[in-house]
Scaffold this active site. Structure first.
Site, short mmCIF file in Angstrom:
data_model
loop_
_atom_site.label_atom_id
_atom_site.label_comp_id
_atom_site.label_asym_id
_atom_site.label_seq_id
_atom_site.Cartn_x
_atom_site.Cartn_y
_atom_site.Cartn_z
N ARG A 28 1.81 -10.22 6.50
CA ARG A 28 2.77 -9.28 5.88
C ARG A 28 3.89 -8.87 6.84
O ARG A 28 4.38 -7.73 6.79
CB ARG A 28 2.07 -8.01 5.36
CG ARG A 28 0.97 -8.25 4.39
CD ARG A 28 1.45 -8.77 3.05
NE ARG A 28 0.32 -9.03 2.20
CZ ARG A 28 -0.32 -10.21 2.17
NH1 ARG A 28 0.11 -11.23 2.88
NH2 ARG A 28 -1.37 -10.37 1.39
N SER A 40 -0.07 -2.37 -2.59
CA SER A 40 -0.83 -1.87 -1.44
C SER A 40 0.11 -1.18 -0.47
O SER A 40 1.13 -1.74 -0.05
CB SER A 40 -1.53 -3.03 -0.72
OG SER A 40 -2.55 -3.52 -1.56
N GLU A 87 2.39 -1.02 4.93
CA GLU A 87 2.95 -2.32 4.52
C GLU A 87 4.32 -2.08 3.88
O GLU A 87 5.23 -2.89 4.01
CB GLU A 87 1.99 -2.98 3.53
CG GLU A 87 2.47 -4.34 3.03
CD GLU A 87 1.49 -5.00 2.08
OE1 GLU A 87 0.26 -4.91 2.30
OE2 GLU A 87 1.97 -5.62 1.11
C1 LIG Z 1 1.85 -3.67 -8.61
C2 LIG Z 1 2.21 -4.34 -7.30
C3 LIG Z 1 1.40 -5.35 -6.80
C4 LIG Z 1 1.72 -5.98 -5.60
N1 LIG Z 1 0.91 -6.98 -5.15
C5 LIG Z 1 1.22 -7.60 -3.99
C6 LIG Z 1 0.38 -8.66 -3.49
O1 LIG Z 1 -0.58 -9.07 -4.10
N2 LIG Z 1 0.73 -9.23 -2.31
C7 LIG Z 1 1.82 -8.83 -1.60
O2 LIG Z 1 2.09 -9.39 -0.53
N3 LIG Z 1 2.63 -7.84 -2.05
C8 LIG Z 1 2.36 -7.22 -3.22
N4 LIG Z 1 3.16 -6.21 -3.67
C9 LIG Z 1 4.31 -5.77 -2.84
C10 LIG Z 1 5.63 -6.51 -3.13
O3 LIG Z 1 5.66 -7.01 -4.46
C11 LIG Z 1 5.87 -7.65 -2.15
O4 LIG Z 1 5.93 -7.19 -0.82
C12 LIG Z 1 7.18 -8.37 -2.47
O5 LIG Z 1 7.28 -9.52 -1.66
C13 LIG Z 1 8.43 -7.52 -2.27
O6 LIG Z 1 9.53 -8.21 -2.85
P1 LIG Z 1 10.80 -7.40 -3.38
O7 LIG Z 1 11.77 -8.38 -3.89
O8 LIG Z 1 10.39 -6.35 -4.34
O9 LIG Z 1 11.30 -6.78 -2.03
P2 LIG Z 1 11.90 -5.31 -1.79
O10 LIG Z 1 10.85 -4.30 -2.05
O11 LIG Z 1 13.17 -5.16 -2.51
O12 LIG Z 1 12.14 -5.38 -0.23
C14 LIG Z 1 11.04 -5.45 0.67
C15 LIG Z 1 11.57 -5.71 2.09
O13 LIG Z 1 12.15 -7.00 2.13
C16 LIG Z 1 13.53 -6.91 2.53
N5 LIG Z 1 14.27 -7.92 1.80
C17 LIG Z 1 14.37 -8.06 0.45
N6 LIG Z 1 15.13 -9.13 0.16
C18 LIG Z 1 15.51 -9.67 1.35
C19 LIG Z 1 16.31 -10.81 1.72
N7 LIG Z 1 16.89 -11.58 0.79
N8 LIG Z 1 16.48 -11.08 3.05
C20 LIG Z 1 15.91 -10.30 3.99
N9 LIG Z 1 15.15 -9.21 3.70
C21 LIG Z 1 14.95 -8.90 2.40
C22 LIG Z 1 13.94 -5.48 2.16
O14 LIG Z 1 15.06 -5.06 2.90
C23 LIG Z 1 12.67 -4.73 2.50
O15 LIG Z 1 12.59 -4.50 3.89
C24 LIG Z 1 2.87 -5.57 -4.87
C25 LIG Z 1 3.70 -4.57 -5.39
C26 LIG Z 1 3.38 -3.96 -6.60
C27 LIG Z 1 4.29 -2.90 -7.16
#
Ligand SMILES: Cc1cc2nc3c(=O)[nH]c(=O)nc-3n(C[C@H](O)[C@H](O)[C@H](O)COP(=O)(O)OP(=O)(O)OC[C@H]3O[C@@H](n4cnc5c(N)ncnc54)[C@H](O)[C@@H]3O)c2cc1C
Length: 299
Positions: free
Chosen positions: A172, A221, A291
């Site tokens: 992560r 998480s 995380e």
């Molecule tokens: C119900 C639920 C279940 C989940 N289950 C999981 C799971 O099973 N496993 C898991 O790993 N995560 C899980 N997550 C967390 C989340 O979905 C992941 O971490 C996901 O990868 C975040 O993607 P996002 O597009 O929403 O990123 P954001 O939340 O928009 O951003 C997260 C981080 O990434 C950075 N970022 C975003 N886009 C870019 C880019 N293009 N370049 C550089 N940095 C960038 C942002 O600045 C920030 O620091 C879950 C979340 C929820 C709500």
């Protein structure tokens, strides 16, 4: 508050004072000073060239791993979901996906084309860019295991092509060399069977439904699992399920989820995170590392 549109020569959309509550899965936080949603990667490059060197930049996917503080975000938020949304099959086993593509869409795209190995992404509710930044993973799979190359962009709008070996990749956590952000990735999958992959996708979604409070505002998480243990187990064993601060509550269904019962502010969530950390440290001697990424200013 109304978002004021600013007229620019660019093809994307630049808005000022944009509420972010609707753009993150916890449904909290203050506004972005400016938010830009580019039309495509070329437009993003042009936009970056218009910014001053010191402009604070925050990158936003689907906001499913972000805690936006109540005072909002200074500078410019770059929003890629619905903007960089192309998926292309490069050859028999390689697929290129832009950073704004939802992970679930990529998982289904691959399953339908008989490519195996992307199924784990179906339950990750974020974008490819967010998954690359977080090395998102589930059910034994993680994003960087299937990445063969990435395209990043720098402040000057220049695109770079890099390999996984150019980054420090951990559980992560991904460290980028300098100020770079993801615009696309090339993935390699194995030849598979469409029916088997779609069955696996359905089974993984059912497992999530059974174990996670889906449909309620959360960020998944909250804490990383410490080595050899599970954050959820430690939080539950500390008796914290159901513990509430304001509208933020430790989920009864999954102890590593903090849910917004409807009235939470970012400050409630952050206070509950700190409380959980302190209790777990006191009971188990373990420091839980968040995380979720906390961004913005306190009110
Ligand atoms: C119900 C639920 C279940 C989940 N289950 C999981 C799971 O099973 N496993 C898991 O790993 N995560 C899980 N997550 C967390 C989340 O979905 C992941 O971490 C996901 O990868 C975040 O993607 P996002 O597009 O929403 O990123 P954001 O939340 O928009 O951003 C997260 C981080 O990434 C950075 N970022 C975003 N886009 C870019 C880019 N293009 N370049 C550089 N940095 C960038 C942002 O600045 C920030 O620091 C879950 C979340 C929820 C709500």
């Amino acid at each position: 508050m109304m978002a004021a549109r600013v007229s620019t020569g660019l093809r994307g959309e630049l808005r000022c004072n944009v509420p972010l509550k609707g753009l993150n899965s916890w449904r909290v936080g203050g506004p972005a000073e400016r938010l830009y949603r580019p039309a495509d990667a070329d437009d993003l490059a042009l936009f970056l060239c218009t910014l001053s060197a010191g402009e604070p930049l925050t990158w936003l996917g689907l906001g499913t791993n972000l805690l936006v503080r109540d005072g909002g975000i200074r500078g410019t938020v770059i929003a890629l979901h619905t903007a960089l949304d192309g998926i292309t099959r490069i050859d028999t086993h390689r697929v290129r996906a832009e950073a704004g593509v939802p992970c679930a869409k990529l998982a289904r795209y691959c399953a339908r084309r008989g490519l195996a190995g992307a199924e784990f992404m179906v339950g990750i509710p974020g974008t490819v860019g967010g998954a690359l930044a977080m090395n998102a993973g589930a059910f034994g799979g993680q994003t960087w295991d299937v990445v063969v190359a990435v395209e990043t962009i720098d402040r000057g709008g220049r695109i770079h092509r890099s390999q996984p070996g150019d980054f420090t990749i951990a559980y992560r956590d991904v460290s980028l060399p300098g100020e770079l952000w993801f615009v696309a990735a090339e993935f390699a999958f194995k030849p598979g069977d469409t029916a088997a992959s779609l069955d696996q996708v359905r089974a993984l979604l059912a497992r999530r439904q059974a174990s996670q409070p889906l449909g309620i505002a959360s960020c998944g998480s909250v804490f990383r699992n410490p080595p050899g243990d599970y954050a959820a187990r430690l939080i539950e064993a500390a008796g914290l399920k159901g513990h509430q601060i304001g509208g933020a509550c430790v989920s009864e269904k999954h102890a590593n989820f903090i849910i917004n019962t409807g009235t939470a502010s970012a400050a409630h969530i952050e206070a509950l995170m700190e409380f959980v950390q302190a209790q777990v440290k006191r009971r188990h001697g373990v420091h839980l590392v968040p995380e979720v990424c906390i961004v913005g200013e306190a009110r």
